[in-house]
Design a protein around this motif. Sequence first.
Motif, PDB file in Angstrom:
ATOM      1  N   ILE A 166      -6.418   3.412   2.118  1.00 20.77           N
ATOM      2  CA  ILE A 166      -6.067   2.553   1.112  1.00 20.77           C
ATOM      3  C   ILE A 166      -7.729   1.535   0.484  1.00 20.77           C
ATOM      4  O   ILE A 166      -7.963   0.837   1.699  1.00 20.77           O
ATOM      5  CB  ILE A 166      -5.090   1.413   1.308  1.00 20.77           C
ATOM      6  CG1 ILE A 166      -3.871   2.269   1.596  1.00 20.77           C
ATOM      7  CG2 ILE A 166      -4.796   0.296   0.171  1.00 20.77           C
ATOM      8  CD1 ILE A 166      -2.665   1.447   1.826  1.00 20.77           C
TER       9      ILE A 166
ATOM     10  N   THR B  97      -9.082  -1.544  -2.108  1.00 19.65           N
ATOM     11  CA  THR B  97      -9.008  -2.185  -3.096  1.00 19.65           C
ATOM     12  C   THR B  97     -10.528  -2.364  -3.773  1.00 19.65           C
ATOM     13  O   THR B  97     -11.446  -2.755  -3.102  1.00 19.65           O
ATOM     14  CB  THR B  97      -8.577  -3.795  -2.873  1.00 19.65           C
ATOM     15  OG1 THR B  97      -9.464  -4.523  -1.999  1.00 19.65           O
ATOM     16  CG2 THR B  97      -7.019  -3.737  -2.168  1.00 19.65           C
TER      17      THR B  97
ATOM     18  N   TYR C  48       5.418   0.626  -2.999  1.00 21.36           N
ATOM     19  CA  TYR C  48       5.425   0.728  -1.495  1.00 21.36           C
ATOM     20  C   TYR C  48       5.489   2.365  -0.863  1.00 21.36           C
ATOM     21  O   TYR C  48       5.066   2.459   0.089  1.00 21.36           O
ATOM     22  CB  TYR C  48       6.721  -0.044  -0.767  1.00 21.36           C
ATOM     23  CG  TYR C  48       6.346  -1.538  -0.895  1.00 21.36           C
ATOM     24  CD1 TYR C  48       5.475  -2.161  -0.306  1.00 21.36           C
ATOM     25  CD2 TYR C  48       7.178  -1.950  -1.917  1.00 21.36           C
ATOM     26  CE1 TYR C  48       5.507  -3.649  -0.522  1.00 21.36           C
ATOM     27  CE2 TYR C  48       7.214  -3.527  -1.853  1.00 21.36           C
ATOM     28  CZ  TYR C  48       6.031  -4.288  -1.187  1.00 21.36           C
ATOM     29  OH  TYR C  48       6.007  -5.597  -1.295  1.00 21.36           O
TER      30      TYR C  48
ATOM     31  N   ILE D 217       1.856   3.580  -1.255  1.00 22.05           N
ATOM     32  CA  ILE D 217       0.837   2.922  -0.297  1.00 22.05           C
ATOM     33  C   ILE D 217       1.304   3.324   1.184  1.00 22.05           C
ATOM     34  O   ILE D 217       0.360   3.454   1.880  1.00 22.05           O
ATOM     35  CB  ILE D 217       0.672   1.512  -0.353  1.00 22.05           C
ATOM     36  CG1 ILE D 217       2.039   0.579   0.099  1.00 22.05           C
ATOM     37  CG2 ILE D 217      -0.029   1.076  -1.618  1.00 22.05           C
ATOM     38  CD1 ILE D 217       1.670  -0.951   0.037  1.00 22.05           C
TER      39      ILE D 217
ATOM     40  N   CYS E  24      -1.119  -7.667  -5.347  1.00 22.43           N
ATOM     41  CA  CYS E  24      -0.628  -7.056  -4.152  1.00 22.43           C
ATOM     42  C   CYS E  24      -1.320  -7.188  -2.841  1.00 22.43           C
ATOM     43  O   CYS E  24      -0.676  -6.549  -1.889  1.00 22.43           O
ATOM     44  CB  CYS E  24      -0.305  -5.501  -4.406  1.00 22.43           C
ATOM     45  SG  CYS E  24      -1.995  -4.728  -4.875  1.00 22.43           S
ATOM     46  N   GLU E  25      -2.477  -7.897  -2.767  1.00 19.95           N
ATOM     47  CA  GLU E  25      -3.040  -7.677  -1.519  1.00 19.95           C
ATOM     48  C   GLU E  25      -2.441  -8.168  -0.301  1.00 19.95           C
ATOM     49  O   GLU E  25      -2.597  -7.808   0.739  1.00 19.95           O
ATOM     50  CB  GLU E  25      -4.501  -8.537  -1.774  1.00 19.95           C
ATOM     51  CG  GLU E  25      -5.726  -7.563  -2.203  1.00 19.95           C
ATOM     52  CD  GLU E  25      -6.964  -8.375  -2.103  1.00 19.95           C
ATOM     53  OE1 GLU E  25      -7.978  -7.812  -1.581  1.00 19.95           O
ATOM     54  OE2 GLU E  25      -7.128  -9.507  -2.463  1.00 19.95           O
TER      55      GLU E  25
ATOM     56  N   LEU F  82      -0.379  -5.391   1.396  1.00 19.34           N
ATOM     57  CA  LEU F  82      -1.042  -4.175   1.804  1.00 19.34           C
ATOM     58  C   LEU F  82      -1.207  -4.122   3.265  1.00 19.34           C
ATOM     59  O   LEU F  82      -1.365  -4.988   3.906  1.00 19.34           O
ATOM     60  CB  LEU F  82      -2.295  -3.842   0.956  1.00 19.34           C
ATOM     61  CG  LEU F  82      -2.427  -3.692  -0.347  1.00 19.34           C
ATOM     62  CD1 LEU F  82      -3.898  -3.800  -0.898  1.00 19.34           C
ATOM     63  CD2 LEU F  82      -1.709  -2.559  -0.822  1.00 19.34           C
TER      64      LEU F  82
ATOM     65  N   HIS G  81      -6.762  -2.193   4.876  1.00 20.48           N
ATOM     66  CA  HIS G  81      -7.331  -1.597   3.816  1.00 20.48           C
ATOM     67  C   HIS G  81      -8.951  -1.749   3.789  1.00 20.48           C
ATOM     68  O   HIS G  81      -9.137  -2.986   4.313  1.00 20.48           O
ATOM     69  CB  HIS G  81      -6.591  -1.588   2.450  1.00 20.48           C
ATOM     70  CG  HIS G  81      -6.683  -3.108   2.187  1.00 20.48           C
ATOM     71  ND1 HIS G  81      -5.798  -4.025   2.627  1.00 20.48           N
ATOM     72  CD2 HIS G  81      -7.222  -4.035   1.225  1.00 20.48           C
ATOM     73  CE1 HIS G  81      -6.149  -5.252   2.203  1.00 20.48           C
ATOM     74  NE2 HIS G  81      -6.750  -5.124   1.458  1.00 20.48           N
TER      75      HIS G  81
END
Length: 133
Positions: free
Chosen positions: A26, A28, A92, A95, A109-110, A113, A116
């Motif tokens: 994942i 960002t 969800y 991820i 959304c951080e 998570l 990541h």
Amino acid sequence: MDFVINTFSDLEDVAKEIISNSKYKIFTLKGNLGAGKTTLIKYLCKTLECPDNITSPTFSLVNEYLCPTGRIYHFDLYRIKYMEELINIGFYEYIDSDNYCFIEWPDICENELPEHHKILLNLMDQTRHLTFN
């Protein structure tokens, strides 16, 4: 890790370096409009041998690509205002799928998570500066 990107060749090398040094699937990506988030994702997907045409999911919120290593999910959350909007599209499940997830504009959304990688892109005087952790 910090990188300076002047050419597409630099970007290809950076993408290879990021994928080879990643522990998680994942990612960002943060940066101003035009900083190169989607372009970097194109090169990351190319590194993962994805043959699909990589485009920004601005209106669909998520694009799915198929590659030999599995599925890749590419999110653009720029227009998302509430976490409920992500829940409604099955965020969800995406991820938690153990597939690669590249998330542009991840602020909403951080906190949701799992572990990541974070990529920060800055455009300064036609030169892109990238920080990867």
